[in-house]
Design a protein around this motif. Structure first.
Motif, short mmCIF file in Angstrom:
data_model
loop_
_atom_site.label_atom_id
_atom_site.label_comp_id
_atom_site.label_asym_id
_atom_site.label_seq_id
_atom_site.Cartn_x
_atom_site.Cartn_y
_atom_site.Cartn_z
N TYR A 386 24.72 60.44 13.03
CA TYR A 386 25.06 59.50 14.09
C TYR A 386 24.37 59.88 15.39
N LEU A 387 24.36 61.18 15.72
CA LEU A 387 23.71 61.63 16.94
C LEU A 387 22.20 61.45 16.87
N GLU A 388 21.66 61.51 15.67
CA GLU A 388 20.22 61.30 15.49
C GLU A 388 19.83 59.88 15.85
N VAL A 389 20.70 58.92 15.55
CA VAL A 389 20.42 57.51 15.81
C VAL A 389 20.83 57.12 17.23
N HIS A 390 21.99 57.63 17.67
CA HIS A 390 22.53 57.26 18.98
C HIS A 390 22.20 58.38 19.97
N THR A 391 21.08 58.27 20.63
CA THR A 391 20.60 59.34 21.50
C THR A 391 21.06 59.18 22.94
N GLN A 392 21.73 58.09 23.27
CA GLN A 392 22.11 57.83 24.65
C GLN A 392 23.60 58.04 24.91
N LEU A 393 24.26 58.82 24.08
CA LEU A 393 25.69 59.03 24.25
C LEU A 393 25.96 59.94 25.44
N SER A 394 27.08 59.71 26.09
CA SER A 394 27.49 60.57 27.21
C SER A 394 28.08 61.87 26.66
N GLY A 395 28.20 62.86 27.54
CA GLY A 395 28.77 64.13 27.12
C GLY A 395 30.19 63.99 26.64
#
Length: 538
Positions: A386-395
């Protein structure tokens, strides 16, 4: 005889009849004639019926009986028509008529022959009752036909395989060649399915209720309901929404353990495009949710509703899980683990969806209790994807995801991968390594205690050494060797973990010192714009 009465039947057809003949049999006609004679002196008299059951065909049959004034042999079709019209026209002893022959008595005698009606005659009679309802229902005619139908199905299911078809000689009724039963499935329990798909949903509901009273197998009933809905969905002239809602209500009334999960998802696929009522939708979701552990990954990959960007309907899965856990005490650990394994597979499928919101993903990952999983490797892998695809997540969004992982349930391989994974912060890595260190210490303690207990055992009496065989001694020796070897491995792994923790702590202290200097410098240059930096390690 004179034709001095004009009768308009439902606007379909006009009949010219003898009012004396008709009024001698029909109490309703007699009342209408009396009322019309007072209001109008025109001849012939005119009366009209707007809701006569069976329409012009039923009225013509009734007038033939009145003119002939004899009891002729009635077919199942004429029996149903005459039964409904006789009640409507008040052709009873209490209707104030003076006929020598009572039509209803003749009909009742004809109904005694229902056990001798053929299967196709039973089905045709039910189709006719659909049009005659509610008059036929109120008189009990439909109940008698339904009882016969359910009784035949029950008898066929109870019979041996060799005689379990509707054409079996084991039954005391006949079946004509127009039945849709084919030779290739004559021994199949579902021989009657196709014959009943011609009936409307209201009649199906009555048939199923009758079958339940006759204790027909609920598994068979649920299979028929799924077959009926599938047939209705492919029929352009049927009311698909009414059929779907009726089937869902009937499935909800059956024993839930007798309804297949595969069949329920078939009903879901059909009903999802029909905009059924929220009540029926909730009933269907509750049935499926209670059997969630029996589903497959393909079942869960339901496309998202139109108008949404997501690939799959994750809200539906969350509702399933809500129903699954509604009475958590009734779920065995086996059911929970089966559901956990299924959700791990589902998370891996939905993680690459770029439109899946982080809160929804976290809700999926944390929906089941911790005991549903022995390992959190799959959750870690799904979050990594999920983090590989969604690179704009907040901390903050990332930290909520990291909290979904139970680091004590990560394997050593996953921890090694996590230690070098740049998508995860150092704080998370340290937490995982500390959890592994604690786990290794506990395991090492158990091994040492086991070794101490083994050493504390009293030595064998030399006089009794012969009671152990050579094979047993070899096994005992092997166990001691294995414990010692495992102990050394655990110590080595523990030392490696401790070194990694120390290295990470050193790096963390160095970063904190650098940030402290940078913060001090910023305050000196521009105090008004200074702001505190978050702590990366604690």
């Amino acid at each position: 005889m004179t034709c001095d009465l004009e009768v308009d039947v439902n606007g379909e057809e006009i009949f010219l009849v003898d009012k004396e003949v008709l009024s001698s049999f029909c109490g309703r006609v007699r009342k209408l004639i009396d009322q019309t004679s007072i209001a109008s002196a025109t001849k012939p008299l005119k009366v009209a019926f707007t809701d006569l059951p069976g329409g012009a065909e039923a009225f013509e049959l009734m007038t033939r009986f009145c003119y002939n004034n004899v009891g002729t042999r009635m077919t199942p079709q004429t029996t149903c028509l005459l039964h409904s019209v006789a009640h409507f026209m008040e052709m009873t002893d209490g209707g104030g008529v003076s006929s020598p022959v009572n039509l209803l008595k003749l009909i009742e005698k004809s109904l005694e022959g229902i056990p001798c009606w053929s299967w196709s005659e039973i089905v045709r009679a039910l189709r006719q009752c659909q049009d005659l309802f509610p008059a036929a229902s109120s008189s009990g005619l439909m109940d008698r036909i339904l009882d016969s139908l359910a009784g035949r199905i029950t008898a066929a299911n109870d019979a041996s395989p060799a005689v379990s078809s509707p054409e079996s000689s084991a039954f005391r009724f006949s079946f004509d060649t127009r039945s849709t039963m084919s030779t290739k499935n004559c021994n199949h329990r579902a021989w009657w399915f196709e014959d009943l798909v011609v009936l409307n949903p209201a009649m199906i509901e009555k048939i199923v209720n009758s079958m339940v009273l006759h204790k027909v197998d609920h598994v068979l009933i649920s299979r028929f309901l799924a077959h009926y809905l599938k047939s209705a969905a492919s029929n352009a002239s049927s009311d698909k929404k009414e059929a779907a809602e009726t089937i869902i209500n009937l499935l909800h009334s059956l024993d839930a353990s007798c309804v297949s999960c595969r069949g329920l998802f078939g009903v879901l696929r059909i009903s999802s495009a029909l905009k059924i009522s929220k009540c029926c939708q909730s009933k269907l979701e509750s049935i499926i949710g209670n059997k969630f552990d029996q589903a497959t990954l393909d079942n869960l990959l339901v496309p998202a509703p139109s108008g949404t960007k997501s690939l799959y309907d994750v809200n539906l899965i969350l509702r399933f899980l809500k129903y699954f856990l509604r009475i958590e005490g009734r779920k065995s650990i086996t059911q929970l683990k089966q559901a956990g394994s299924l959700m791990d597979s589902y998370l891996a499928e939905v993680a690459p969806d770029s439109s899946l919101k982080p809160l929804k993903f976290v809700a999926l990952a944390t929906a089941l209790p911790d005991e549903a999983r022995d390992s959190h490797d799959a959750i870690y892998g799904a979050i990594d994807m999920y983090l590989e695809v969604h690179t704009q997540l907040s901390g903050e969004e990332k930290m909520k995801m990291f909290c979904a992982i139970n680091y004590e349930k990560l394997s050593s391989e996953s921890c090694k991968h996590l230690a070098s994974n740049r998508k995860f912060p150092s704080r998370t890595v340290i937490r995982a390594l500390i959890s592994q260190q604690s786990k290794l210490r506990s395991l090492l303690k158990e091994v040492n205690q086991s070794k101490k207990r083994s050493d504390a055992l009293p030595k064998a009496n030399p006089s009794k050494e012969n009671r152990f065989s050579d094979d047993e001694q070899i096994i005992l020796y092997a166990k001691k060797v294995d414990l010692s070897t495992e102990n050394e491995k655990l110590k080595s792994q523990l030392q490696g973990m401790q070194w990694k923790v120390m290295e990470l702590e050193r790096i963390c202290r160095k970063m904190q010192a650098q940030m402290a200097r940078a913060t001090k410098k910023n305050r000196t240059v521009s105090p008004s714009n200074a702001r505190s930096l978050p702590r990366l390690c604690s």
